[in-house]
Motif scaffolding. Structure first.
Motif, mmCIF file in Angstrom:
data_model
loop_
_atom_site.group_PDB
_atom_site.id
_atom_site.type_symbol
_atom_site.label_atom_id
_atom_site.label_comp_id
_atom_site.label_asym_id
_atom_site.label_seq_id
_atom_site.Cartn_x
_atom_site.Cartn_y
_atom_site.Cartn_z
ATOM 1 N N SER A 134 48.666 -44.031 12.963
ATOM 2 C CA SER A 134 47.395 -44.578 12.512
ATOM 3 C C SER A 134 46.679 -43.528 11.688
ATOM 4 O O SER A 134 46.967 -42.327 11.777
ATOM 5 C CB SER A 134 46.526 -44.983 13.708
ATOM 6 O OG SER A 134 46.074 -43.825 14.402
ATOM 7 N N HIS A 146 42.394 -52.294 13.320
ATOM 8 C CA HIS A 146 43.461 -51.310 13.551
ATOM 9 C C HIS A 146 43.079 -50.274 14.591
ATOM 10 O O HIS A 146 43.940 -49.739 15.292
ATOM 11 C CB HIS A 146 43.819 -50.614 12.240
ATOM 12 C CG HIS A 146 44.630 -51.465 11.308
ATOM 13 N ND1 HIS A 146 45.867 -51.970 11.656
ATOM 14 C CD2 HIS A 146 44.385 -51.899 10.043
ATOM 15 C CE1 HIS A 146 46.347 -52.675 10.641
ATOM 16 N NE2 HIS A 146 45.469 -52.653 9.653
ATOM 17 N N THR A 191 48.770 -51.239 17.061
ATOM 18 C CA THR A 191 47.700 -51.120 16.068
ATOM 19 C C THR A 191 48.003 -51.913 14.796
ATOM 20 O O THR A 191 47.367 -51.695 13.772
ATOM 21 C CB THR A 191 47.484 -49.640 15.681
ATOM 22 O OG1 THR A 191 48.703 -49.114 15.134
ATOM 23 C CG2 THR A 191 47.079 -48.807 16.887
#
Length: 407
Positions: free
Chosen positions: A148, A311, A357
């Motif tokens: 991420s 996310h 995510t």
């Protein structure tokens, strides 16, 4: 005066779609789970109580959910009066990414397969990395993994500042992302690097959707923050969109706000307007409604719902963003002219309560508003391209290959 305002609440799905099992997304429900967390008091950071979006509900959002699930979301009541037309759509594109969703709603679904970087570590082919490092005289790269955006800054941000090595990372989407510090690496240098990477990927015939420049600021893990200067270097659309038809057939205008221009590689766009943050996007949308000319389409992507809240699995933030948008919605409706059409939709889901995510394969809402049209149930739509066909019919353009007009 004919004008269309297409507003995309990026990632605001309304329940997992019929083919969600192919994406391991059975059970995902962005709208429903956010409302549920609010109802049970699990989304009270910077806000409080039930999800409060009465204006979206008056357009028929709750009724869409009722059609899919057989009940309203927790904490949300049936409206006394519905003022818009409402329905929901599934996606026929092979992927659940940003480009696929936006391209499909403009009439060109992605029926081919994107290429991906599936390896969690050492994600990118070494020959491509070698060429990038040689061509741009880089001291090396960091990351080279699935991650991420916040995670890579924590893990590699300090080392990047010390070494000037760009941070390369990817995800389940067809993307190559590059994070660099605006001050120590330089924003223009980051853009030049990503532009070059786009060319190199194309040279190798890798069908990667986007190369994304992810600039950040800060000096250590505790204060690293991504800035609003993100830029996407996209593959060009593979066919003629309704955006291009409006420009070519009617000498019309397509005004892009947010990341829309990047998603379409600036093809079919007459003007691109930069905006940072949800409130800025809303304000600039209202301004465009007030000043736009005949035969104009204003296309807006509200990216924060996806990139900041979806996310990052921030349910409170997502709920707060929906409530902020809802509070400003009456200003949007009031600014519309009688003939204008407003369409509110999404490009995929990103359930902030779901494991992982990544985006989630969900139905998306279609809320259509026109001051002169009666409210109606427009039902289930088999493709996002029904939006494009609707726009084509409204502007009296030649028909799109895919989709059925809602009108």
């Amino acid at each position: 005066m004919k004008r269309v305002f297409l507003l995309v609440l990026d990632s605001f799905g309304v329940g997992y779609s019929f083919d969600a099992d192919k994406f391991n997304d059975v059970g995902a429900n962005t709208f429903g789970h956010i409302a549920e967390h609010c109802y049970f008091g699990r989304a009270n950071y910077n806000r409080l109580g039930n999800l409060n979006i009465p204006n979206l509900i008056s357009l028929g959002l709750g009724n869409i959910y009722y059609k899919i699930k057989g009940h309203f979301p927790l904490g949300i009541m049936s409206p006394k009066k519905i003022i818009g037309s409402y329905g929901y759509a599934s996606e026929i594109s092979t992927a659940k990414d940003t480009s696929s969703g936006h391209w499909e709603m403009t009439g060109i679904p992605v029926l081919f397969q994107w290429d991906y970087f599936p390896c969690q570590k050492n994600s990118f082919p070494q020959k491509i990395l070698d060429q990038i490092i040689l061509q741009f005289r880089l001291p090396g790269i960091l990351g080279n993994c699935h991650a991420s955006g916040i995670e890579v800054l924590k893990n590699f941000g300090k080392q990047h500042i010390q070494t000037k090595q760009p941070i390369f990372y990817t995800s389940a989407d067809s993307v190559l992302q590059v994070a660099c510090h605006e001050k120590y690496f330089g924003l223009n240098n980051l853009y030049k690097l990503c532009y070059g990477i786009r060319s190199i990927l194309d040279q190798y015939n890798l069908n990667i959707t986007r190369v994304i420049a992810r600039p950040f600021l800060g000096d250590n893990q505790s204060d690293f923050i991504r800035t609003g200067n993100r830029k996407d270097f996209s593959k060009p659309p593979h066919a003629i969109t309704v955006l291009q038809k409006l420009i070519e057939e009617k000498n019309g205008y397509v005004i892009a706000l947010g990341k829309i221009s990047d998603i379409f590689a600036n093809i079919g766009i007459t003007k691109s307007i930069h905006a940072v943050g949800l409130r800025d996007l809303i304000d600039k949308t209202i301004h465009q409604i007030k000043i736009s000319l005949d035969y104009t389409m204003v296309f807006v992507n509200f990216v924060d719902f996806d990139s900041i809240w979806g996310h990052r699995r921030d349910v409170s933030g997502y709920a707060h963003g929906l409530e902020l948008f809802d509070r400003q919605l009456p200003k949007i409706l009031h600014a519309l002219h009688d003939e204008d059409i407003l369409i509110i939709t999404a490009d995929h889901g990103c359930d902030p309560t779901f494991p992982g995510t990544d985006h989630t394969r969900e139905y998306v809402p279609i809320l259509l508003y026109n001051k002169l049209l009666r409210s109606s149930d427009i039902g289930y739509r088999k493709t996002f391209s029904d939006i494009a066909q609707t726009i084509a019919q409204y502007f009296l353009l030649s028909s799109m290959k895919y989709g059925v007009s809602i009108l």
